[in-house]
Structures are given as C-alpha cells and as structure tokens.
Design a protein around this motif. Structure first.
Motif, short mmCIF file in Angstrom:
data_model
loop_
_atom_site.label_atom_id
_atom_site.label_comp_id
_atom_site.label_asym_id
_atom_site.label_seq_id
_atom_site.Cartn_x
_atom_site.Cartn_y
_atom_site.Cartn_z
N PHE A 14 0.98 -1.18 -0.03
CA PHE A 14 -0.14 0.05 -0.01
C PHE A 14 1.06 1.27 0.09
CE2 PHE A 14 -2.84 -2.99 2.02
CZ PHE A 14 -3.75 -3.18 1.11
N GLN A 17 4.37 1.02 1.66
CA GLN A 17 4.29 -0.24 2.75
C GLN A 17 4.35 -1.40 2.12
OE1 GLN A 17 0.83 -0.06 5.19
NE2 GLN A 17 2.01 -1.34 6.84
N ILE A 19 3.47 -5.05 2.13
CA ILE A 19 2.77 -6.05 3.05
C ILE A 19 3.36 -7.44 2.93
CG2 ILE A 19 0.62 -6.80 4.07
CD1 ILE A 19 0.65 -3.91 3.81
N SER A 39 -0.35 -10.16 14.24
CA SER A 39 -1.47 -9.20 13.89
C SER A 39 -0.54 -8.39 12.90
CB SER A 39 -2.07 -8.52 14.98
OG SER A 39 -2.94 -9.36 15.95
N GLY A 40 -1.22 -7.92 11.90
CA GLY A 40 -0.73 -6.87 11.02
C GLY A 40 0.36 -7.24 10.03
N THR A 41 0.46 -8.67 9.76
CA THR A 41 1.25 -9.00 8.68
C THR A 41 0.73 -9.51 7.46
OG1 THR A 41 0.90 -11.35 9.84
CG2 THR A 41 2.99 -10.53 10.13
N GLY A 42 -0.62 -9.06 7.33
CA GLY A 42 -1.24 -8.81 5.96
C GLY A 42 -2.04 -10.25 5.86
N LYS A 43 -2.33 -10.89 6.75
CA LYS A 43 -3.32 -12.25 6.37
C LYS A 43 -4.48 -11.87 6.20
CE LYS A 43 -3.18 -13.39 10.93
NZ LYS A 43 -2.39 -12.16 11.52
N THR A 44 -5.22 -10.85 6.33
CA THR A 44 -6.48 -10.52 5.93
C THR A 44 -6.45 -10.06 4.26
OG1 THR A 44 -7.42 -9.86 7.89
CG2 THR A 44 -8.73 -8.95 6.14
N VAL A 45 -5.22 -9.17 4.08
CA VAL A 45 -5.00 -8.75 2.74
C VAL A 45 -4.64 -9.87 1.92
CG1 VAL A 45 -3.16 -7.33 1.39
CG2 VAL A 45 -4.03 -6.71 3.72
N1 LIG Z 1 -7.20 -0.92 2.32
C1 LIG Z 1 -5.88 -0.58 2.77
N2 LIG Z 1 -5.13 0.45 2.52
C2 LIG Z 1 -3.94 0.59 3.19
N3 LIG Z 1 -3.28 -0.03 4.11
C3 LIG Z 1 -4.20 -1.15 4.28
C4 LIG Z 1 -5.43 -1.56 3.81
N4 LIG Z 1 -5.71 -2.95 4.28
C5 LIG Z 1 -4.84 -3.33 4.90
N5 LIG Z 1 -3.78 -2.44 5.24
C6 LIG Z 1 -2.66 -2.44 6.09
O1 LIG Z 1 -2.01 -3.78 5.98
C7 LIG Z 1 -1.44 -4.22 6.72
C8 LIG Z 1 -1.74 -5.60 7.11
O2 LIG Z 1 -3.33 -5.63 7.62
P1 LIG Z 1 -4.18 -6.97 7.93
O3 LIG Z 1 -3.91 -7.84 6.44
O4 LIG Z 1 -5.49 -6.43 8.12
O5 LIG Z 1 -3.33 -7.61 8.73
P2 LIG Z 1 -3.63 -8.99 9.56
O6 LIG Z 1 -4.80 -9.47 8.90
O7 LIG Z 1 -2.49 -10.20 9.47
O8 LIG Z 1 -3.75 -8.38 11.05
C9 LIG Z 1 -1.70 -3.31 8.12
O9 LIG Z 1 -0.65 -2.39 8.27
C10 LIG Z 1 -2.84 -2.73 7.58
O10 LIG Z 1 -2.73 -1.26 7.92
#
Ligand SMILES: Nc1ncnc2c1ncn2[C@@H]1O[C@H](COP(=O)(O)OP(=O)(O)O)[C@@H](O)[C@H]1O
Ligand SMILES: [Mg+2]
Length: 329
Positions: A14, A17, A19, A39-45
C-alpha cells in the motif's frame, strides 16, 4: 470437490508499505491449510487478494484456469462464486436477523425460490448448531455464535474453496475447540479446499493438513503439517514447537536480529525436546472420512526420504498411532 489454488510470486504494497512479497504456494485440492502470522502481517490482505477483492502489484492467483489478480472482472466475479468467505468480525448486517443474513447470498446471487432458500439456510444453520436462532439479531448473540453464523453464510452457496479469517479471534479456548472441530467436519462433509488464517498455534498444530507462516513480510514456510511440525528451521521451530525459547508471542513481531540472538542463545541450552507430531483432529462420529486425507498422506510419503531422520521417525510414529486409532485405512 475442492479446487486447487495456486499462488505465484504474489507481492502486495500500500503505497510505500510492503505488506508481503513474492508469496508462492499451492493450496492442495480439498485439503485444509492454515496461514499463521502475527497481527498486522497481512493475513486479511492475503485472503482478499485470493478472491480478487484486493489486487497485488505482481504475481498470479490461479483457480481453475482463472487468474484472480489479472483477469478481467467478469471472469473474477464468476469464479468468486465458488468461494465462501468467513469474515473475522462476522460481517453481519446488524438490522437483519440471522436467517436473513445467511439467506443473503442466495437471494443476491441465485434465482432460487424462497422455499429452496429456506431448505438450504436451515440445513446450514443446523450444521453450525444454530437451528432455532433464526430470528435473533447479530447484536443479540455471543461472539462464538456470530462466527458460526458467518460460517453458515459462507456455506450456503455450496463453495469449493472456503477462506476463514481468524475463526478463533475473541473466543475462549472451549469455543475455539468447537469451531476447530466444526471446520474439520465441514471439510469432511463437502471436501472443499480450505484456508484458515490465525495466530493461534493450537489451531495450526491440530487442524490443518498444511501450515504456512507469514513473518516480517515474507512467507517463511509453507508445507504439509508433518514437515512443518518437524522442521528444524529455527523460526518455524520457535513458532510451532517452542523447542528453543518457547513459542514467540504471535501478537508481537520480534525483529530478525532479536530472533537470531535468541536462536544463538538457545543453541547453548542443551538438548532440545524430541520431535513429536500432535494428532490432527478427526471428523466427528457419523461423518465420512475426509477425502483429502489419503491424497495428503501419499504426497507426504513421496517426500519422506528428503526429510531428516528425526522427522521421518516422527512421521512414522504419527502414522502408527493413526492406524492404531482407526484413522487412515
Ligand atoms: N485498504 C488498505 N489500505 C491501506 N493499508 C491497508 C489496507 N488494508 C490493510 N492495510 C494495512 O496492511 C497491513 C496488514 O493488514 P491485515 O491484512 O489486516 O493484517 P492481519 O490480518 O494479518 O492482522 C496493516 O498494516 C494494514 O494497516
Ligand atoms: Mg486480519
């Protein structure tokens, strides 16, 4: 029957940054895989990238010949219908009761009659243990029930691939064990390819056929549970077995220098525990065996000679235990 998902050289940023970068792995058809990561390693992404809701800058995600990253929207939308996604927060409409929330994808994406919809919704509510709760609003039920409602909604479209975003987050150990069993039972029932993201090491070591780990922007490992749980790779061992300094808190990333320092210190600690593979959850009584189980075992057999003696020994012991207790025939 589940379909294989192939991820090739996937990188996502992003702005400035990064991911994660250069993620390559295959989710084998019908098998259950877990992706661990703090947390924050980009699993949801990562999950959103698999279904084409987010577009990584480079790489491909191939599902049945469709590239979820680079193909035109029309093809991606059509393929997305084969996915069931269980969101971390349930993502329920707060003003709709559970029945309507779970029926939503069917009303939105199919031409089924209300009678057919009713049959499917009640069947899936039964599967997740929510029969009788149809009229409750999402705000009136516990976190565990909301997770199960989210799972039922992911199931109504008869998915071939199921993605679960932290099915355990916010749940106590008893409810976590219940949802873990439910996920294995779903796999036994419908043979879907499943990916669960979590930072729960207990889930990682007892639920999936395959384990992957995202750490400091890299996929540090991905492979069969038998290989990961016996890995002598320091980072993997620390996460999964706590052989050296005990499991690293998955909610706190330690940096590479700190990890290395700990690994060095641990090397002077004397003998490590012998490698042991904890038993994997089995489907509940009355359900069929998981179709992927035999395929997975054959794949592990094929690579067995390439593993360390300790790992081979642990895998044979695990098999012997399975055979004794009626698994893997
Ligand atoms: N739509 C977005 N725009 C910018 N940054 C994002 C977006 N979605 C997630 N991020 C960033 O990507 C990183 C990984 O997020 P996420 O996948 O939610 O982590 P996890 O699910 O592993 O806790 C975080 O730093 C988050 O702030
Ligand atoms: Mg997340």
């Amino acid at each position: 029957m589940g379909i294989e998902v192939t991820v090739e050289g996937l990188s996502k940023a992003f702005g400035p940054q990064t991911i994660w970068r250069d993620v390559t792995l295959t989710l084998p058809a019908g098998e259950v895989s877990v992706m661990l990561g703090p947390s924050g390693t980009g699993k949801t992404v990562f999950l959103k990238s698999l279904i084409g809701l987010l577009k990584p800058e480079t790489g491909r995600v191939l599902v049945d010949g469709v590239d979820m990253v680079n193909d035109p929207d029309r093809k991606v939308f059509a393929m997305r219908k084969k996915f069931g996604l269980m969101f971390q927060d349930g993502a329920m409409f707060g003003s709709m009761n559970l029945y309507d929330n779970i029926a939503f994808p069917l009303r939105e994406h199919t031409r089924k009659t209300e009678k057919e919809i009713r049959r499917i919704v009640l069947e899936q509510m039964d599967v997740v243990g929510l029969l009788g709760e149809e009229r409750k609003l999402p705000g009136q039920i516990s976190g565990g029930m909301r997770k199960r409602a989210g799972l039922a909604r992911a199931l109504v479209m008869d998915p071939e691939i199921i993605l679960c975003d932290e099915p355990d987050s916010g749940l106590d150990p008893v409810r976590t064990a219940y949802i873990s069993q439910l996920l294995i039972d779903v796999n036994a029932r419908i043979d879907a390819t499943m990916l669960i993201v979590t930072h729960n090491i207990e889930i990682a070591s007892t639920v999936p056929d395959n384990i992957g780990m995202l750490f400091l922007r890299d996929l540090v490992a991905f492979g069969p549970r038998e290989v990961l749980l016996t890995s002598e790779e320091p980072v993997v061992g620390q996460f999964l077995r706590g052989n050296r300094h005990g499991p690293i808190g998955m909610t706190e990333e330690k940096d590479a220098a700190k990890l290395e320092e700990e690994a060095r210190a641990a090397d002077t600690l004397g003998p490590v525990r012998p490698i042991h593979i904890p038993p994997q959850l089995r489907p509940s009584p009355g359900l069929p065996a998981r179709a992927a189980e035999a395929r997975h075992a054959a794949a592990v057999d094929a690579i067995l000679p390439t593993l360390s003696h300790a790992a081979q020994h642990a895998i044979r012991e695990n098999r012997a235990h399975l055979n004794q207790t009626g698994g893997l025939t």
